[in-house]
Design a protein around this motif. Sequence first.
Motif, PDB file in Angstrom:
ATOM      1  N   ARG A 104     -23.629  54.305  47.846  1.00  0.00           N
ATOM      2  CA  ARG A 104     -23.981  55.657  48.285  1.00  0.00           C
ATOM      3  C   ARG A 104     -22.767  56.357  48.902  1.00  0.00           C
ATOM      4  NH1 ARG A 104     -27.212  56.625  52.157  1.00  0.00           N
ATOM      5  NH2 ARG A 104     -28.450  58.333  51.277  1.00  0.00           N
ATOM      6  N   ARG A 106     -21.148  59.887  47.706  1.00  0.00           N
ATOM      7  CA  ARG A 106     -20.975  61.010  48.630  1.00  0.00           C
ATOM      8  C   ARG A 106     -19.524  61.464  48.672  1.00  0.00           C
ATOM      9  NH1 ARG A 106     -22.270  58.642  53.181  1.00  0.00           N
ATOM     10  NH2 ARG A 106     -20.080  58.256  53.689  1.00  0.00           N
ATOM     11  N   VAL A 127     -26.334  61.737  45.963  1.00  0.00           N
ATOM     12  CA  VAL A 127     -26.459  60.497  46.730  1.00  0.00           C
ATOM     13  C   VAL A 127     -27.916  60.045  46.681  1.00  0.00           C
ATOM     14  CG1 VAL A 127     -26.152  59.382  48.972  1.00  0.00           C
ATOM     15  CG2 VAL A 127     -24.567  61.187  48.242  1.00  0.00           C
TER      16      VAL A 127
END
Length: 359
Positions: free
Chosen positions: A224, A228, A234
């Motif tokens: 994640r 990002r 995400v």
Amino acid sequence: MKKRTVPRVSAPTVYDVAERSGVSIATVSRVYRNPDSVRAQTRDRVLEAARELGYVPSGNARGLASRTTGVLGLCFPDYADPDAEADAEADSDADDAVMLYSDQIIRGMERAARRHGYALLIAASLEGGPESLVAKVAGRVDGFAVLAQTVPTEDLEVISRRLPVVMLAGPREIDHLDHIVVANADGERELARHLIEDHGLRRLAFVGGDPDSPDAEARFRGFREACRDAGLPVPDGPDLRTEMMTQAEGARAAETLLDRDSERPQAVLFANDQMAVGALRALERRGVRVPEDIAVTGFDGIPLSRIVRPSLTTVRQPIRQLGEQAVELLVQRLADRNRDPVSLELPVSLARRASCGCG
């Protein structure tokens, strides 16, 4: 007359039996723990090898007259992978290559234990519940290592008042216990960044494990973070989760992703190598080219990741070192029960191979 010195021969170990019989360490453990779960032909081969070597599984005879046993223990869930075991039985020469995560921890612990004069007792079955697992080990060892999520925290609290305990992987749930973890989130973040920045891939899918698996969840956090940082969507959770992180589950996950109506991902990142290997085989059966059509990656760096075709891009964690460090911490704790608890994070490294387009 001068007395002749007889060279000292070290006792045979579970690794020696596995090597002689051409099966994995986990299979040898199951032969003694639950013989009916192993095919008769394989069981006979293991027992014959043990007889030839003079192997004694638990070292029970040591220390009966003393307060110490001369034995260290390892507790972990018995997550067998039938496909990997079948590979080992089909080709005994490839046994080292199909060693799984738990096998490598066992090998690391056993080698370190032998150096310090200890035997190793393996408790890898949750049959009867985790309380039964603790009972099997606690009265027969001087200290033990426990893989995260194997034994309830409250049980570890009780037993750690009497015996040294080292936690392997996962969060540090008990502050006064020694703890070893690898850099799971960092490794997965680096892997995802490699796919995004070096290969220009934007549609990434992550296949995780059970939400209670701390390692798999840490790897998803790293994924994640990479998404990002790259300005990609995400996700709140993995695209798919599997209950058991085996080759068969990885194959099913790959099939599911292919059969979805949504656009096919450009890369699939699996939370461990076993699932990724299963996915490679499933994709080949479906005529999907790796990495031309879909890139595939894993995590762990088990030996099998090097020899599958295409070779698997993965994050190598120092699995054997995890076992070795567990023994070192147990030995140090046995020598000084009052020293401050230690928490170690072992580094990982990225292995760039053909399944992502490298090599």
